[in-house]
Design an enzyme around this catalytic site. Structure first.
Site, PDB file in Angstrom:
ATOM      1  N   SER A 265       0.853  -1.192   0.000  1.00  0.00           N
ATOM      2  CA  SER A 265       0.000   0.000   0.000  1.00  0.00           C
ATOM      3  C   SER A 265       0.882   1.232   0.000  1.00  0.00           C
ATOM      4  CB  SER A 265      -0.893   0.013   1.242  1.00  0.00           C
ATOM      5  OG  SER A 265      -1.407   1.323   1.412  1.00  0.00           O
TER       6      SER A 265
ATOM      7  N   HIS B  89      -1.108  -1.424  -4.286  1.00  0.00           N
ATOM      8  CA  HIS B  89      -2.388  -1.094  -3.638  1.00  0.00           C
ATOM      9  C   HIS B  89      -2.463   0.411  -3.403  1.00  0.00           C
ATOM     10  CE1 HIS B  89      -5.957  -2.148  -1.236  1.00  0.00           C
ATOM     11  NE2 HIS B  89      -5.551  -1.220  -0.373  1.00  0.00           N
TER      12      HIS B  89
ATOM     13  N   ASP C  72      -4.744   3.472  -1.902  1.00  0.00           N
ATOM     14  CA  ASP C  72      -5.841   3.788  -0.987  1.00  0.00           C
ATOM     15  C   ASP C  72      -6.370   5.190  -1.242  1.00  0.00           C
ATOM     16  OD1 ASP C  72      -6.042   1.426   0.739  1.00  0.00           O
ATOM     17  OD2 ASP C  72      -3.981   1.909   1.288  1.00  0.00           O
TER      18      ASP C  72
ATOM     19  N   MET D 281      -9.035   8.012  -0.249  1.00  0.00           N
ATOM     20  CA  MET D 281      -9.897   8.421   0.880  1.00  0.00           C
ATOM     21  C   MET D 281     -10.375   9.848   0.681  1.00  0.00           C
ATOM     22  SD  MET D 281      -7.674   6.926   4.052  1.00  0.00           S
ATOM     23  CE  MET D 281      -6.784   5.368   3.930  1.00  0.00           C
TER      24      MET D 281
ATOM     25  N   HIS E  73      -8.298   0.877  -4.090  1.00  0.00           N
ATOM     26  CA  HIS E  73      -9.247   0.679  -2.999  1.00  0.00           C
ATOM     27  C   HIS E  73      -9.933   2.011  -2.721  1.00  0.00           C
ATOM     28  CE1 HIS E  73      -9.574  -0.330   1.626  1.00  0.00           C
ATOM     29  NE2 HIS E  73     -10.754  -0.115   1.070  1.00  0.00           N
TER      30      HIS E  73
ATOM     31  N   MET F 163     -12.277   4.416  -0.866  1.00  0.00           N
ATOM     32  CA  MET F 163     -12.957   4.692   0.411  1.00  0.00           C
ATOM     33  C   MET F 163     -13.588   6.074   0.285  1.00  0.00           C
ATOM     34  SD  MET F 163      -9.946   3.113   2.803  1.00  0.00           S
ATOM     35  CE  MET F 163      -8.770   3.181   1.452  1.00  0.00           C
TER      36      MET F 163
ATOM     37  N   MET G 271     -11.158  -6.198   5.347  1.00  0.00           N
ATOM     38  CA  MET G 271     -10.404  -5.245   6.154  1.00  0.00           C
ATOM     39  C   MET G 271     -10.195  -5.844   7.541  1.00  0.00           C
ATOM     40  SD  MET G 271     -10.020  -2.521   4.215  1.00  0.00           S
ATOM     41  CE  MET G 271      -9.191  -1.564   5.459  1.00  0.00           C
TER      42      MET G 271
ATOM     43  N   GLY H 241      -3.134   3.838   7.983  1.00  0.00           N
ATOM     44  CA  GLY H 241      -2.190   2.731   8.062  1.00  0.00           C
ATOM     45  C   GLY H 241      -1.673   2.610   9.490  1.00  0.00           C
ATOM     46  N   GLY H 242      -0.897   1.587   9.727  1.00  0.00           N
ATOM     47  CA  GLY H 242      -0.222   1.449  11.015  1.00  0.00           C
ATOM     48  C   GLY H 242      -1.087   0.982  12.164  1.00  0.00           C
TER      49      GLY H 242
ATOM     50  N   ASP I 269      -6.452  -6.691   4.187  1.00  0.00           N
ATOM     51  CA  ASP I 269      -5.860  -5.349   4.252  1.00  0.00           C
ATOM     52  C   ASP I 269      -5.947  -4.803   5.671  1.00  0.00           C
ATOM     53  OD1 ASP I 269      -5.023  -2.747   3.734  1.00  0.00           O
ATOM     54  OD2 ASP I 269      -6.742  -2.222   2.474  1.00  0.00           O
ATOM     55  N   GLY I 270      -4.775  -4.482   6.252  1.00  0.00           N
ATOM     56  CA  GLY I 270      -4.739  -3.816   7.549  1.00  0.00           C
ATOM     57  C   GLY I 270      -3.982  -4.591   8.607  1.00  0.00           C
TER      58      GLY I 270
ATOM     59  N   GLY J 233       1.187  -1.965   4.114  1.00  0.00           N
ATOM     60  CA  GLY J 233       1.815  -0.653   3.996  1.00  0.00           C
ATOM     61  C   GLY J 233       3.047  -0.575   4.878  1.00  0.00           C
TER      62      GLY J 233
END
Ligand code: DX5
Ligand code: ZN
Length: 219
Positions: free
Chosen positions: A10, A35, A37, A39, A68, A70, A139, A146-147, A177-178, A199
């Site tokens: 990611s 990937h 993301d 948002m 992805h 969001m 998810m 992230g993190g 993912d995550g 990520g």
């Protein structure tokens, strides 16, 4: 024996000031997909990037771009992301009123269609849609940042979706993912995942660490 999982770094965890270089570096380090993301600060409490960045990265990407989304509403932006170069477009069922229509539209535009499950989203959402979907993304965190730490509660959902995919007889990718690390990657693959987004676990340590980080995720 589980097959070798697809590794999708990611870019949320990459250096945003050097995104093109970062993309080339993870590709050289063995990444299978990229990937991305997206948002909007509305569907999730964070803002990242839009179709112009996807378009700018496309010439750097020799591997599929796994986008992805969001964002809500999602439908008005599908075309822009596919035109920008998205190969896979994944949407949350909560981001539009007609999931079936949204998935059909993604395919019509020429991309592969994915459905994303928030931690609270039930596998039943996809029950009548197995023919319309190319990828299912579970998810293992709440989307937005992230993190975060991996939610072990989602492993049972991965197993349930694995059974649903097998029963369908269709070749649907099951992605997680995550909070994916070398440790949690194993659990996901054992539960039936075939693709892993990471990520933090890929980008930590800078470019000289990417190959070892990706290898560690493959186990
Ligand atoms: C969060 C994103 C994830 C995120 C994963 O909403 O969908 O792709 O970047 O980051 P890590 O691997 O650090 O949990
Ligand atoms: Zn993601």
């Amino acid at each position: 024996m589980s097959p070798r999982p697809i590794i999708a770094p990611s870019i949320l965890a990459a250096d945003f000031a050097r995104l093109g270089e970062e993309v080339r570096a993870v590709q050289a380090a063995g990444a299978d997909w990229l990937h991305i993301d997206v948002m909007d600060g509305h569907f999730v409490p964070n803002i990242t990037l839009g179709p112009d960045i996807v378009r700018a990265l496309k010439p750097h990407a020799t591997i599929p771009m796994d986008v992805h989304l969001m964002i809500a509403p999602v439908d008005p932006f599908l075309e822009a992301f596919v035109e920008a170069g998205a190969d896979i477009v994944s949407v949350h069922p909560e981001s539009g009123p007609h999931l079936n229509r949204t998935l059909k539209r993604i395919r019509q535009l020429g991309a592969r269609a994915g459905v994303v499950f928030n931690p609270s989203t039930s596998p039943s959402v996809i029950e009548w849609m197995m023919d319309e979907v190319d990828l299912i993304l579970v998810m293992s965190i709440n989307p937005g940042f992230g993190g975060q730490s991996f939610m072990h509660s989602q492993l049972a959902k991965i197993e349930t979706l694995r059974r649903m995919i097998d029963a369908s007889g269709r070749d649907i990718v099951l992605e997680v993912d995550g909070g994916v690390t070398a440790e949690t990657a194993r659990l996901c693959v054992d539960a039936g995942a075939t693709a892993l987004v990471a990520g933090t676990a890929v980008f930590r340590g800078g470019p000289q660490a990417y190959a070892a980080n990706i290898a560690a995720l493959r186990g």
